[in-house]
Design an enzyme around this catalytic site. Structure first.
Site, mmCIF file in Angstrom:
data_model
loop_
_atom_site.group_PDB
_atom_site.id
_atom_site.type_symbol
_atom_site.label_atom_id
_atom_site.label_comp_id
_atom_site.label_asym_id
_atom_site.label_seq_id
_atom_site.Cartn_x
_atom_site.Cartn_y
_atom_site.Cartn_z
ATOM 1 N N TYR A 337 0.951 -1.330 0.108
ATOM 2 C CA TYR A 337 0.142 0.092 -0.010
ATOM 3 C C TYR A 337 0.881 1.390 -0.064
ATOM 4 C CZ TYR A 337 -3.104 -3.567 2.236
ATOM 5 O OH TYR A 337 -3.921 -4.657 2.526
ATOM 6 N N ASP A 406 0.361 -0.325 5.597
ATOM 7 C CA ASP A 406 -0.462 0.832 6.099
ATOM 8 C C ASP A 406 -1.610 0.991 5.146
ATOM 9 O OD1 ASP A 406 -1.316 3.129 6.942
ATOM 10 O OD2 ASP A 406 0.312 4.220 6.149
ATOM 11 N N CYS A 433 -4.645 3.162 10.580
ATOM 12 C CA CYS A 433 -5.599 4.412 10.921
ATOM 13 C C CYS A 433 -6.771 3.953 11.636
ATOM 14 C CB CYS A 433 -5.676 5.161 9.784
ATOM 15 S SG CYS A 433 -6.568 4.319 8.402
#
Length: 481
Positions: A337, A406, A433
């Site tokens: 990613y 990520d 996140c």
């Protein structure tokens, strides 16, 4: 704030505040529901920062309510569903502060401004501690010294109010209604100044905001990106048509008012969609991109590039991720990613070789360009599915020492995680996140040969409920070939 019993809180003294009853949102969807007023006591907080209270055997989740507070709330009922809004705080908690933003109770973009900064950090720490309990004790959260004005990207939506006046602002939470906002405490101040100039220009010219109901009008959104180090500024007008009448006058006027703007673009989005940017893009002024510096490297940023919103905290996050990777200069690192290559290029300074994989071809092009810009010789970027890429590596017998991942808020799927397991890197650094989906993925990786050996929460978005976490996983001894 001193305690005031049996009184509704006064509105903010800020001149921009227009709300006489700051707690009560005028949500049209809720006005049609059956509502009652109740007195409750808050017993705790949800992971989203909402107050927990009991009412008639049901648990209420009340925004802006703090533990220990006794309050009057409005309870809305619709069938089996119940929600509540804060009407009046009777006994305020010592952790309560007056929100510094005048739009706080109307906008919904921030959820925690009624808490002191220390309370916000404690809430986020407790959230991560609770989620990560099966894997070990997280480190103390990395906070921000000045938790305001940190966003390097702002997005303003334009429309007309009921008086047919031009307004610009943000969509109110869980609605498609624009809350007029002249400034935002977490935006870069320069971005808000530029938006105000555009709004004033629209009022004195014939530029009209786009109307979603009629399909008429021109300007839908304004996207602004600011290089926090370079101080370069990009302004993107998102319009419903490529026919921009008065284009030269607009560019001239905006440049005169804000000579610090380095590039302007027109993005055309004709679709009836919640996606902000369309496919067509035209440069009105400048080179169409800006650059900024992160972790000592320069990155080129386009209108569609994903670039971390808070560069101050990103440097802390990436620094911790590289530390967890334990790079000595010999390792092969896969940046899954990879986006425009930020974390992979940062890792390249301490790794033997970096391989970045990203499905978005525009992002891969930007990553290659950023690699050349920084003179990086030991990083290669490929377009494709990172999971499939790693499966092919495993089939060929290729090895990777470290995988840095990520993923988006939804986390990784099992197909990707199984490809990581097949490749069997010595270490996995998982940047997330959304710690809730990260926990799900960590459980899978633990069942398939990895131990969690480090958890670091980072407050990337102060004043909001979001928190990030970077986690280190190590391949168990005796696993693999």
């Amino acid at each position: 704030m001193s305690k005031q019993k049996n009184k509704t809180y006064k509105k903010s003294k800020n001149k921009h505040n227009r709300s006489e009853k700051p707690y009560e949102k005028q949500n049209s969807s809720q006005r049609v529901k059956k509502s009652v007023t109740a007195e409750v006591t808050c017993s705790g907080l949800t992971n989203e920062g909402k107050g927990i209270a009991q009412w008639k055997g049901k648990q209420l989740e009340v925004p802006h309510l703090l533990p220990g507070e006794k309050a009057e709330v409005t309870v809305f009922q619709k069938g089996r569903f119940v929600n509540a809004e804060l009407k009046r705080v009777i006994n305020p908690a010592k952790e309560r502060v007056e929100p510094p933003c005048a739009y706080y109770y109307e906008c919904g973009g921030c959820q925690l401004q009624h808490m002191s900064n220390q309370t916000q950090s404690r809430l986020k720490q407790q959230t991560i501690d609770g989620l990560m309990k099966p894997f070990g004790k997280p480190e103390p959260i990395l906070t921000m010294d000045d938790p305001y004005n940190y966003r390097n990207k702002s997005h303003t939506t334009f429309g007309l109010n009921h008086k047919r006046q031009i307004i610009g602002g943000l969509y109110a939470q869980n609605t498609h209604e624009i809350t007029p906002v002249d400034w935002c405490l977490i935006h870069d101040p320069k971005a808000d100044e530029i938006v105000q100039t555009i709004k004033d220009y629209m009022k004195t010219s014939k530029m009209q905001p786009y109307n979603e109901d009629t399909g008429r009008g021109f300007l839908r959104h304004v996207l602004i990106k600011v290089g926090k180090v370079s101080e370069e500024i990009m302004v993107v007008l998102v319009a419903a048509s490529s026919e921009f009448k008065g284009k030269k006058n607009f560019v001239k006027a905006l440049r005169k008012a804000h000579p610090e703007i380095t590039t302007m673009l027109l993005n055309v989005n004709k679709r009836d969609t919640s996606v902000v940017l369309g496919d067509q893009e035209y440069v009105l002024f400048g080179k169409g991109t800006i650059t900024d510096t992160l972790c000592g490297l320069k990155f080129e940023i386009s209108a569609k590039s994903f670039y971390q919103i808070n560069p101050v905290q990103t440097e802390k996050l990436y620094g911790k991720a590289i530390e967890m990777a334990e790079l000595t200069g010999e390792e092969t690192v896969i940046d899954a990613y990879c986006g425009i290559g930020t974390i992979g290029l940062v890792a390249s300074q301490k790794a033997g070789k970096v391989i970045g994989v990203e499905v978005n071809k525009d992002a891969v092009r930007d990553a290659i360009r950023n690699s050349k810009r920084n003179g990086v010789k030991n990083a290669r970027f490929y377009q494709g599915d990172a999971g499939e890429f790693m499966i092919e590596m495993a089939k060929r017998g290729d090895k990777a020492d470290v995988v840095i991942m990520d993923p988006p808020r939804s986390g990784s799927d099992e197909a990707f995680l199984s490809s990581v397991v097949q490749l069997q890197p010595k270490r996995i650094v998982y940047v997330s996140c959304n710690p809730e989906t990260q926990v799900r993925d960590l459980k899978y990786l633990e069942k398939n040969g990895y131990d969690v050996e480090g958890i670091q929460p980072v407050d990337m978005f102060p004043q909001t409920m979001h928190v990030e976490a970077v986690t280190k996983l190590v391949l168990k001894e005796g696993t693999g070939s």
